[in-house]
Design an enzyme around this catalytic site. Structure first.
Site, mmCIF file in Angstrom:
data_model
loop_
_atom_site.group_PDB
_atom_site.id
_atom_site.type_symbol
_atom_site.label_atom_id
_atom_site.label_comp_id
_atom_site.label_asym_id
_atom_site.label_seq_id
_atom_site.Cartn_x
_atom_site.Cartn_y
_atom_site.Cartn_z
ATOM 1 N N LYS A 188 0.847 -1.198 0.000
ATOM 2 C CA LYS A 188 0.000 0.000 0.000
ATOM 3 C C LYS A 188 0.880 1.245 0.000
ATOM 4 O O LYS A 188 1.504 1.578 1.008
ATOM 5 C CB LYS A 188 -0.899 -0.024 1.232
ATOM 6 C CG LYS A 188 -1.877 1.107 1.325
ATOM 7 C CD LYS A 188 -2.868 0.851 2.447
ATOM 8 C CE LYS A 188 -3.839 1.989 2.616
ATOM 9 N NZ LYS A 188 -3.213 3.250 2.995
ATOM 10 N N CYS B 282 -21.276 19.072 33.429
ATOM 11 C CA CYS B 282 -22.577 19.460 33.987
ATOM 12 C C CYS B 282 -22.764 19.006 35.430
ATOM 13 O O CYS B 282 -23.765 19.318 36.050
ATOM 14 C CB CYS B 282 -23.709 18.939 33.113
ATOM 15 S SG CYS B 282 -23.878 17.152 33.170
HETATM 16 S S1 IVH Z 1 -7.608 -0.255 -3.686
HETATM 17 C C1 IVH Z 1 -11.801 -0.217 -2.617
HETATM 18 N N1 IVH Z 1 -5.087 -0.767 -3.888
HETATM 19 O O1 IVH Z 1 -5.274 3.079 0.070
HETATM 20 C C2 IVH Z 1 -10.401 -0.280 -2.909
HETATM 21 N N2 IVH Z 1 -5.738 1.147 -2.636
HETATM 22 O O2 IVH Z 1 -7.640 3.247 2.191
HETATM 23 C C3 IVH Z 1 -9.647 0.925 -2.465
HETATM 24 N N3 IVH Z 1 -3.877 2.463 -1.743
HETATM 25 O O3 IVH Z 1 -7.309 5.699 -0.912
HETATM 26 C C4 IVH Z 1 -8.440 1.196 -3.219
HETATM 27 N N4 IVH Z 1 -2.273 1.194 -2.565
HETATM 28 O O4 IVH Z 1 -5.014 5.674 -1.861
HETATM 29 C C5 IVH Z 1 -5.999 0.057 -3.372
HETATM 30 N N5 IVH Z 1 -2.900 -1.349 -4.192
HETATM 31 C C6 IVH Z 1 -3.793 -0.524 -3.677
HETATM 32 C C7 IVH Z 1 -3.450 0.632 -2.921
HETATM 33 C C8 IVH Z 1 -4.459 1.440 -2.402
HETATM 34 C C9 IVH Z 1 -2.553 2.291 -1.863
HETATM 35 C C10 IVH Z 1 -4.538 3.573 -1.010
HETATM 36 C C11 IVH Z 1 -5.519 4.377 -1.811
HETATM 37 C C12 IVH Z 1 -6.800 4.414 -1.039
HETATM 38 C C13 IVH Z 1 -6.385 3.886 0.296
HETATM 39 C C14 IVH Z 1 -7.481 3.027 0.870
#
Ligand code: IVH
Length: 676
Positions: free
Chosen positions: A119, A406
């Protein structure tokens, strides 16, 4: 120099930086040389290092270096950009998988394949391509509506501007992360606290020429709206993305079983510091698209994906004080005020202590030296205190027996469902009687998921409250704007804007309205269930007259805890008055019912026994999507009893007696033109 003078010097420097930043980001004008800017920045940071009492949200040591520009056009995402639920441990992953297995009614030994994707901690963006051409690029915004940052995105080399592959869909929103590599960030003589801010700052300033100077990267990982995509799973989609010319994460993997997910997680966490971009966890997505579709979403996150966050950052600091905060449900939350300390790039000066039990269990006291942990976006908390470093005069912390706001008695409730005494102590007053509770209720009322009134944030609630402009939610819709116009910091234009945003929000959906009331245990998901059940405000309001709440037990997902809480809400005269007043001020829209002419129109169903390969929750969704209804007992109102393995004999017998059609799962799916 004494403390006062140091503070003065510090704030003058910080203010200078603020001015330079505003000019740079909002007006696109550098009014100072880079060298001079860096010198002031260094002075500020040095001052903070030497005098720990110096803090400012505008300091470069804090994450935000600028205000986002207000100059972008907003645009709706065709399909909302969701967020992800978090997992922090192997146990969380096991639960995640179990929930999926239950929902899809899979056997325990069914191997679910996951796409495991590091991520990236950047800024997500959604790129619409029409007939192969990059057409429009939006930031995430609030998930529903983003800022149109097309021109800035066009400056990013990783984003293909024209794709001519035959299998590229006619229209598709490609979604991914914009970020800056750590090595590039270091060589940037820039005004940003960290790479994420650098990416966000340069994407959201006005002049694309400025964006171009920053070596932004883009990695693609999912899609939103599409027409003509012929792919069945995430790993194939990722392959296709790179065939089409997008960059994908080289560390993406396909894996099954929690053991393997954990192994991959540990391996990547070890590598983390050697990777040239910041990652804060691993995203797991159920690989199969058909399964993803069946699983769908809860509130604003998919059931089929989760973010497994990397372990937190910890630091040692001193507890200066313990304050008690009061929430909108009256919960008393102790918060430790700690000597400000940098944990993983963020200055932390507050840490939650959760509740009274937690303080007692860990024997946390004012003056203690404590280990503070900050995990992901979660509020920092105290892990432990060092009792050896404790002074002899230290005293046990006594939790207040009366509400600090309160004065009402504070109580710990007995939970009838769990048969346990609550860990949380609450102010026993009736809602609006306690000032602090009232203010928190109002903050909730205007919050993003509730009324979401533009420009009416927490600070304004506090301010207007102090000035006695608002006490109850309805007061927001009856404000005397001439009084506001005369306040410091307000002018004709800003008052006009406020007036307009309030006016705009006078029309609201029933589900948001129910959520905004801040009834305990009624979050977004439950508000949605209630709104679907009651359909109109007038039906919902009838609860204030009736004594029979039994009917609500028929709503799947609503249980005793929620029903009791709603009962409690409607037994309070002030709440009823608030409802009456709001009804006068607002237009509360009826819930949108699922298509009224679906295949199962006017038909009612009940399931008994275990189904095969499909859960009851999914059957219920299918029935409702096709305009049918589920009911909770066999009666004359029932049209179909769906039986699975080991059905309740009584139900089957009674249904036969009433000449109700008894069908099995295959017959049910046939009714929907689906085979099992
Ligand atoms: S999928 C419903 N894939 O994580 C699926 N997100 O909290 C949502 N992110 O705002 C997105 N790497 O900015 C997905 N391989 C990845 C990701 C990813 C980073 C971030 C993205 C999103 C946040 C989700």
């Amino acid at each position: 120099m004494d403390k006062k003078e140091i503070k003065k010097l510090y704030s003058s420097k910080v203010n200078l930086l603020k001015k330079y930043n505003e000019s740079y980001f909002d007006k696109n004008k550098s009014i100072v040389s880079d060298k001079e800017y860096d010198e002031i920045k260094k002075e500020v940071l040095d001052l903070e290092k030497n005098f720990s009492y110096l803090v400012s949200k505008y300091s470069p040591s804090q994450s935000v270096g600028f205000k986002p520009s207000k100059n972008f056009k907003k645009s709706l995402h065709k399909i909302p950009m969701l967020s992800l639920g978090n997992a922090f441990s192997e146990e969380d992953l096991i639960n995640f998988e179990k929930k999926i297995q239950n929902y899809l009614s899979l056997r325990n030994d069914f191997k679910i394949s996951y796409s495991a994707e590091p991520k990236i901690d950047g800024i997500s963006a959604s790129l619409t391509f029409k007939n192969g051409k990059f057409h429009k690029g939006l930031s995430r915004g609030d998930g529903k509506e983003g800022e149109d940052i097309t021109e800035n995105l066009k400056t990013i080399k990783d984003i293909p501007k024209q794709i001519s592959h035959k299998d590229f869909p006619k229209e598709i929103e490609i979604r991914g992360e914009v970020f800056i590599q750590n090595s590039d960030f270091k060589s940037l003589n820039e005004k940003f606290a960290n790479p994420r801010n650098a990416a966000s700052g340069s994407l959201r300033q006005k002049n694309p020429e400025e964006t171009k100077k920053i070596p932004l990267k883009f990695i693609a990982y999912t899609f939103g709206y599409e027409s003509g995509l012929k792919i069945n799973n995430q790993s194939d989609f990722l392959k296709k993305l790179s065939e089409w010319g997008f960059k994908t994460n080289p560390l993406n993997k396909l894996a099954t079983g929690i053991k393997n997910l954990m192994e991959n997680y540990n391996e990547i966490e070890k590598k983390r510091t050697n990777i040239d971009f910041d990652i804060d966890g691993i995203v797991y997505k159920v690989n199969d698209f058909a399964m993803q579709r069946r699983l769908g979403n809860v509130a604003n996150a998919p059931r089929w994906a989760i973010a497994h966050k990397f372990s937190s950052n910890k630091a040692v600091s001193k507890i200066l004080d313990i304050e008690i905060q009061i929430g909108r449900t009256g919960a008393l939350t102790p918060v430790a005020k700690i000597k400000p300390i940098n944990i993983g790039g963020v200055i932390v000066s507050n840490a939650t202590l959760h509740n009274e039990d937690e303080i007692n269990r860990k024997d946390i006291r004012v003056g203690d030296t404590a280990v503070i942990e900050r995990a992901g976006d979660v509020i920092p908390h105290i892990l432990s205190v060092d009792k050896q470093k404790r002074s002899k005069n230290s005293k046990k912390f006594i939790f207040p027996k009366n509400c600090p706001s309160c004065g009402s008695e504070t109580i710990k409730e007995f939970n009838n469902v769990t048969k346990k005494v609550d860990a949380v102590r609450r102010c026993s007053s009736e809602g609006y009687y306690c000032d602090k509770v009232s203010i928190e209720k109002l903050k909730h009322f205007v919050s993003k998921e509730a009324f979401n009134i533009d420009g009416f944030g927490k600070k304004i609630v506090e301010n207007f409250w102090k000035l006695k402009f608002i006490k109850f939610p309805q007061d927001i819709f009856n404000l005397d704007f001439s009084k506001i116009e005369n306040l410091d910091g307000w002018g004709k234009l800003s008052v006009q804007n406020l007036k307009y945003s309030i006016y705009q929000k006078k029309t609201i959906s029933l589900e948001r309205f129910i959520y905004s009331l801040g009834i305990r245990h009624i979050g977004l998901e439950n508000a949605k269930l209630l709104s679907k059940h009651f359909i109109s405000f007038s039906e919902f309001k009838k609860l204030s007259k009736q004594n029979d709440y039994e009917e609500m037990f028929n709503i799947d997902g609503i249980g005793e805890t929620q029903v009791n809480s709603i009962k409690n809400f409607f037994s309070n005269e002030t709440n009823k008055q608030v409802l009456n007043e709001l009804e006068k001020a607002l237009l509360i829209k009826d819930a949108i019912q699922n298509s009224e002419d679906g295949i199962l129109k006017n038909m009612t169903f009940l399931v008994t026994g275990k189904l095969n390969g499909i859960s009851r929750a999914e059957v219920k969704s299918l029935i409702e999507e096709n305009s049918g209804k589920t009911i909770s007992s066999v009666s004359k109102k029932l049209n179909f009893l769906i039986i699975g393995e080991k059905p309740t004999k009584k139900k089957v017998d009674y249904a036969k007696e009433l000449k109700i059609k008894v069908i099995d799962q295959v017959e049910f799916l046939k009714m929907l033109n689906k085979t099992s």
